[in-house]
Design a protein around this motif. Sequence first.
Motif, PDB file in Angstrom:
ATOM      1  N   ALA A   1      39.831  36.053  38.440  1.00  0.00           N
ATOM      2  CA  ALA A   1      41.012  36.921  38.349  1.00  0.00           C
ATOM      3  C   ALA A   1      41.259  37.639  39.676  1.00  0.00           C
ATOM      4  N   THR A   2      40.188  37.973  40.390  1.00  0.00           N
ATOM      5  CA  THR A   2      40.330  38.626  41.685  1.00  0.00           C
ATOM      6  C   THR A   2      41.119  37.753  42.654  1.00  0.00           C
ATOM      7  N   LEU A   3      40.792  36.476  42.700  1.00  0.00           N
ATOM      8  CA  LEU A   3      41.498  35.558  43.590  1.00  0.00           C
ATOM      9  C   LEU A   3      42.973  35.468  43.216  1.00  0.00           C
ATOM     10  N   ILE A   4      43.246  35.444  41.920  1.00  0.00           N
ATOM     11  CA  ILE A   4      44.638  35.382  41.463  1.00  0.00           C
ATOM     12  C   ILE A   4      45.390  36.654  41.859  1.00  0.00           C
ATOM     13  N   LEU A   5      44.756  37.809  41.662  1.00  0.00           N
ATOM     14  CA  LEU A   5      45.408  39.081  41.994  1.00  0.00           C
ATOM     15  C   LEU A   5      45.644  39.215  43.496  1.00  0.00           C
TER      16      LEU A   5
ATOM     17  N   ILE B   1      48.144  46.590  43.440  1.00  0.00           N
ATOM     18  CA  ILE B   1      47.587  45.302  43.034  1.00  0.00           C
ATOM     19  C   ILE B   1      46.377  44.958  43.892  1.00  0.00           C
ATOM     20  N   SER B   2      46.486  45.182  45.177  1.00  0.00           N
ATOM     21  CA  SER B   2      45.374  44.906  46.084  1.00  0.00           C
ATOM     22  C   SER B   2      44.160  45.757  45.735  1.00  0.00           C
ATOM     23  N   PHE B   3      44.399  47.033  45.421  1.00  0.00           N
ATOM     24  CA  PHE B   3      43.297  47.934  45.091  1.00  0.00           C
ATOM     25  C   PHE B   3      42.575  47.471  43.832  1.00  0.00           C
ATOM     26  N   VAL B   4      43.341  47.026  42.815  1.00  0.00           N
ATOM     27  CA  VAL B   4      42.727  46.526  41.589  1.00  0.00           C
ATOM     28  C   VAL B   4      41.956  45.235  41.867  1.00  0.00           C
ATOM     29  N   ALA B   5      42.508  44.362  42.716  1.00  0.00           N
ATOM     30  CA  ALA B   5      41.817  43.117  43.058  1.00  0.00           C
ATOM     31  C   ALA B   5      40.470  43.413  43.711  1.00  0.00           C
ATOM     32  N   TRP B   6      40.457  44.357  44.646  1.00  0.00           N
ATOM     33  CA  TRP B   6      39.195  44.737  45.294  1.00  0.00           C
ATOM     34  C   TRP B   6      38.225  45.334  44.266  1.00  0.00           C
ATOM     35  N   GLN B   7      38.740  46.191  43.382  1.00  0.00           N
ATOM     36  CA  GLN B   7      37.890  46.785  42.353  1.00  0.00           C
ATOM     37  C   GLN B   7      37.221  45.725  41.502  1.00  0.00           C
ATOM     38  N   ILE B   8      38.034  44.809  40.967  1.00  0.00           N
ATOM     39  CA  ILE B   8      37.503  43.798  40.065  1.00  0.00           C
ATOM     40  C   ILE B   8      36.522  42.888  40.803  1.00  0.00           C
ATOM     41  N   GLY B   9      36.877  42.498  42.022  1.00  0.00           N
ATOM     42  CA  GLY B   9      35.989  41.623  42.782  1.00  0.00           C
ATOM     43  C   GLY B   9      34.655  42.274  43.083  1.00  0.00           C
ATOM     44  N   LEU B  10      34.697  43.524  43.578  1.00  0.00           N
ATOM     45  CA  LEU B  10      33.454  44.219  43.924  1.00  0.00           C
ATOM     46  C   LEU B  10      32.632  44.566  42.688  1.00  0.00           C
ATOM     47  N   GLY B  11      33.306  44.753  41.548  1.00  0.00           N
ATOM     48  CA  GLY B  11      32.577  45.070  40.321  1.00  0.00           C
ATOM     49  C   GLY B  11      32.040  43.847  39.608  1.00  0.00           C
ATOM     50  N   CYS B  12      32.750  42.720  39.703  1.00  0.00           N
ATOM     51  CA  CYS B  12      32.369  41.526  38.941  1.00  0.00           C
ATOM     52  C   CYS B  12      31.426  40.595  39.704  1.00  0.00           C
TER      53      CYS B  12
ATOM     54  N   MET C   1      40.955  35.174  29.130  1.00  0.00           N
ATOM     55  CA  MET C   1      40.470  36.430  29.712  1.00  0.00           C
ATOM     56  C   MET C   1      40.836  36.552  31.182  1.00  0.00           C
ATOM     57  N   THR C   2      40.760  35.437  31.879  1.00  0.00           N
ATOM     58  CA  THR C   2      41.036  35.460  33.315  1.00  0.00           C
ATOM     59  C   THR C   2      42.516  35.663  33.596  1.00  0.00           C
ATOM     60  N   LEU C   3      43.358  34.921  32.898  1.00  0.00           N
ATOM     61  CA  LEU C   3      44.789  34.924  33.204  1.00  0.00           C
ATOM     62  C   LEU C   3      45.546  36.088  32.582  1.00  0.00           C
ATOM     63  N   VAL C   4      45.121  36.516  31.391  1.00  0.00           N
ATOM     64  CA  VAL C   4      45.909  37.534  30.683  1.00  0.00           C
ATOM     65  C   VAL C   4      45.332  38.935  30.851  1.00  0.00           C
ATOM     66  N   PRO C   5      44.189  39.280  30.220  1.00  0.00           N
ATOM     67  CA  PRO C   5      43.707  40.669  30.338  1.00  0.00           C
ATOM     68  C   PRO C   5      43.394  41.109  31.764  1.00  0.00           C
ATOM     69  N   MET C   6      42.779  40.214  32.557  1.00  0.00           N
ATOM     70  CA  MET C   6      42.356  40.610  33.899  1.00  0.00           C
ATOM     71  C   MET C   6      43.354  40.201  34.975  1.00  0.00           C
ATOM     72  N   GLY C   7      44.447  39.568  34.579  1.00  0.00           N
ATOM     73  CA  GLY C   7      45.461  39.165  35.542  1.00  0.00           C
ATOM     74  C   GLY C   7      46.822  39.736  35.191  1.00  0.00           C
ATOM     75  N   THR C   8      47.485  39.099  34.249  1.00  0.00           N
ATOM     76  CA  THR C   8      48.849  39.484  33.876  1.00  0.00           C
ATOM     77  C   THR C   8      48.937  40.926  33.389  1.00  0.00           C
TER      78      THR C   8
END
Length: 304
Positions: free
Chosen positions: A52-56, A187-198, A227-234
């Motif tokens: 999801a991080t890559l998608i975001l 969006i970038s901030f959330v992508a960094w959050q999810i990537g660094l956390g996951c 999970m990847t495309l909807v809750p953690m992406g869209t």
Amino acid sequence: MHKGAPTHQVRLGGLLFLASTAIGWGLNWPAMKILLRDWPPLFARGVSGVVATLILFAIAAASRERLGVPRKAWGPLLLASFTNVFAWMGFTTISMTTLSISEAALLVYTMPIWATILAWPVLGSRPKPRDVTGLILGFAGLFVLFSGHPLGLASDKTVSIALALGAAILFALGSLLNARSAPAAPISFVAWQIGLGCLPMVVLGLAFEHPDIGALKIDSGLMLVYMTLVPMGTCYLTWFAAIRRLSATTAAVGMLSVPVIGILAGALFLGDSVGWREICAIVLTLAGVTMALSKPKPVIEQGV
């Protein structure tokens, strides 16, 4: 923002985005339960988060957001990655290995109550009678929920309950400490959050959970994709669209539908029990959370 558009149209759009977010995040609870049949919790949640991080990041780049992180933003970012992602998502997912959806969902959605409690030592905001009432209602709901399950040190649910409450408390603490920070594009901030956390979840999962990659069945694989495309992406995109159009309180209270949707979906798709105890717990706990949210507070990314 949205200048020139009629106010009621802006609000209606915000409510539609909010409903989409709540449904997407709510259905994630049974999806996670299905995925846990084949993959261990940290690895399962971590893999979906990294993808999801890559998608975001791709969406952020397409939106021409700045992808880099300012030097002063690294502190808030690392804190948010731990509290909002590693603890909130990781601890919650581990707890679901022994807790039902209703138990896990109601425990972690006590987060606003903990935020009210922690606001006194962290921000100097003393709890008011309304806050105390909300606290009593919330914990009364949890008492009703677990009253039929004798717990003790030997119970397999004790650690899971502690992890779910830990996720709620840490998320509440992180939301208070990061309340005034807007360190990067959303969006970038959330992508960094999810990537660094996951990413640490994947590493820990490989090191200690020893997942069998080939054990993933078709239904679990579909849940991983969801999970990847909807809750953690869209849903993060619809969430940001909602909070740009609605007040913080409206958005926060609207999110109370997430555990209800998750519990009902668990009953519908997985056959989870929803009896009088669960219904009373939902009413009491969410009443307490509603009182905790009845004064404006900063709204930040939640999700599950």
